[in-house]
Design a protein around this motif. Structure first.
Motif, short mmCIF file in Angstrom:
data_model
loop_
_atom_site.label_atom_id
_atom_site.label_comp_id
_atom_site.label_asym_id
_atom_site.label_seq_id
_atom_site.Cartn_x
_atom_site.Cartn_y
_atom_site.Cartn_z
N GLN A 182 36.09 4.37 -9.39
CA GLN A 182 37.00 3.35 -8.88
C GLN A 182 38.39 3.45 -9.50
O GLN A 182 39.31 2.73 -9.11
N GLN A 183 38.56 4.33 -10.46
CA GLN A 183 39.81 4.44 -11.20
C GLN A 183 41.01 4.73 -10.30
O GLN A 183 42.08 4.16 -10.46
N THR A 184 40.85 5.60 -9.31
CA THR A 184 41.95 5.94 -8.40
C THR A 184 42.41 4.71 -7.63
O THR A 184 43.61 4.48 -7.47
N ARG A 185 41.46 3.92 -7.14
CA ARG A 185 41.84 2.70 -6.41
C ARG A 185 42.56 1.72 -7.32
O ARG A 185 43.50 1.06 -6.92
N LEU A 186 42.12 1.63 -8.57
CA LEU A 186 42.77 0.74 -9.53
C LEU A 186 44.21 1.19 -9.79
O LEU A 186 45.13 0.38 -9.80
N GLU A 187 44.41 2.48 -9.96
CA GLU A 187 45.73 3.01 -10.26
C GLU A 187 46.71 2.80 -9.11
O GLU A 187 47.92 2.78 -9.33
N SER A 188 46.22 2.62 -7.90
CA SER A 188 47.10 2.41 -6.76
C SER A 188 47.58 0.96 -6.64
O SER A 188 48.45 0.66 -5.83
N LEU A 189 47.06 0.08 -7.44
CA LEU A 189 47.46 -1.34 -7.39
C LEU A 189 48.63 -1.59 -8.32
O LEU A 189 48.51 -1.40 -9.53
N ALA A 190 49.76 -1.99 -7.78
CA ALA A 190 50.94 -2.27 -8.60
C ALA A 190 50.93 -3.71 -9.09
O ALA A 190 51.23 -4.00 -10.23
N ALA A 191 50.59 -4.61 -8.23
CA ALA A 191 50.52 -6.03 -8.58
C ALA A 191 49.79 -6.74 -7.45
O ALA A 191 49.74 -6.24 -6.32
N MET A 192 49.20 -7.87 -7.76
CA MET A 192 48.52 -8.63 -6.71
C MET A 192 48.26 -10.05 -7.17
O MET A 192 48.21 -10.34 -8.36
N SER A 193 48.07 -10.91 -6.20
CA SER A 193 47.68 -12.28 -6.46
C SER A 193 46.16 -12.33 -6.42
O SER A 193 45.54 -11.79 -5.50
N VAL A 194 45.56 -12.94 -7.43
CA VAL A 194 44.10 -13.01 -7.50
C VAL A 194 43.65 -14.45 -7.75
O VAL A 194 44.41 -15.29 -8.24
N THR A 195 42.42 -14.69 -7.43
CA THR A 195 41.80 -15.98 -7.70
C THR A 195 41.06 -15.89 -9.03
O THR A 195 40.30 -14.96 -9.27
N LEU A 196 41.32 -16.84 -9.89
CA LEU A 196 40.55 -17.01 -11.13
C LEU A 196 39.65 -18.21 -10.90
O LEU A 196 40.12 -19.26 -10.44
N ALA A 197 38.38 -18.08 -11.19
CA ALA A 197 37.46 -19.19 -10.94
C ALA A 197 36.36 -19.20 -11.98
O ALA A 197 35.90 -18.15 -12.43
N ALA A 198 35.95 -20.41 -12.36
CA ALA A 198 34.87 -20.56 -13.32
C ALA A 198 34.06 -21.80 -12.97
O ALA A 198 34.59 -22.78 -12.44
N ASP A 199 32.77 -21.73 -13.26
CA ASP A 199 31.90 -22.89 -13.16
C ASP A 199 31.64 -23.34 -14.60
O ASP A 199 31.21 -22.54 -15.45
N LEU A 200 31.92 -24.60 -14.85
CA LEU A 200 31.74 -25.19 -16.18
C LEU A 200 30.55 -26.13 -16.14
O LEU A 200 30.44 -26.99 -15.26
N ILE A 201 29.66 -25.96 -17.08
CA ILE A 201 28.40 -26.70 -17.08
C ILE A 201 28.25 -27.44 -18.41
O ILE A 201 28.44 -26.85 -19.48
N LEU A 202 27.94 -28.70 -18.32
CA LEU A 202 27.68 -29.53 -19.50
C LEU A 202 26.19 -29.82 -19.54
O LEU A 202 25.61 -30.26 -18.55
#
Length: 145
Positions: free
Chosen positions: A120-140
């Motif tokens: 997957q390294q080649t595909r990663l190297e082709s990415l200059a910048a991008m908007s991504v979603t950060l998400a987490a489930d928090l459990i108590l």
């Protein structure tokens, strides 16, 4: 004044604490040894667990891994801890968008279980910048009775 200590521990094996002696256990995107958590939690102790949300880095996964599998993990964590006697209290979902540059993209993948495979390294190297979603489930959770 009550004494407060902080212990940072690798949860792969035994947690370095006496039975029923810990007021707060926090697992942030890490291992959760359910029986150990139940063992060390005090009578009024709580446990906070954060796991990646199903949308976490979905755009990056789609680009680099050519797959955008969405999988919710939080109920599995609740089931696992409940089986050991830790009671579910509450679940919250957190999500935010972030713009990542090339270095931040590499860092985001390196800090997750989804590290980049050689194929997957080649595909990663082709990415200059991008908007991504950060998400987490928090459990108590709390020590069961």
């Amino acid at each position: 004044m009550a004494r407060r200590d902080l212990v940072w521990a690798n949860a792969d094996r035994v947690l370095p604490a006496a039975d029923a002696s810990v007021d707060r256990v926090i697992s942030l995107f890490g291992r959760r040894p359910a029986t150990e958590i139940q063992r060390v939690l005090s009578e009024t102790g709580i446990c906070i667990v954060a796991v990646p949300g199903e949308e976490d880095l979905i755009e990056l996964r789609e680009q680099v891994q050519q797959a955008g599998h969405r999988r919710s993990r939080w109920q599995m964590v609740v089931d696992e801890l409940s089986a050991a006697g830790v009671e579910f209290v509450e679940h919250k979902h957190w999500q935010q968008s972030a713009d990542l540059d090339t270095d931040a993209i590499a860092d985001a993948l390196a800090m997750t279980y989804r590290g980049v495979r050689h194929s997957q390294q080649t595909r990663l190297e082709s990415l200059a910048a991008m908007s991504v979603t950060l998400a987490a489930d928090l459990i108590l959770l709390r020590r069961g009775s």
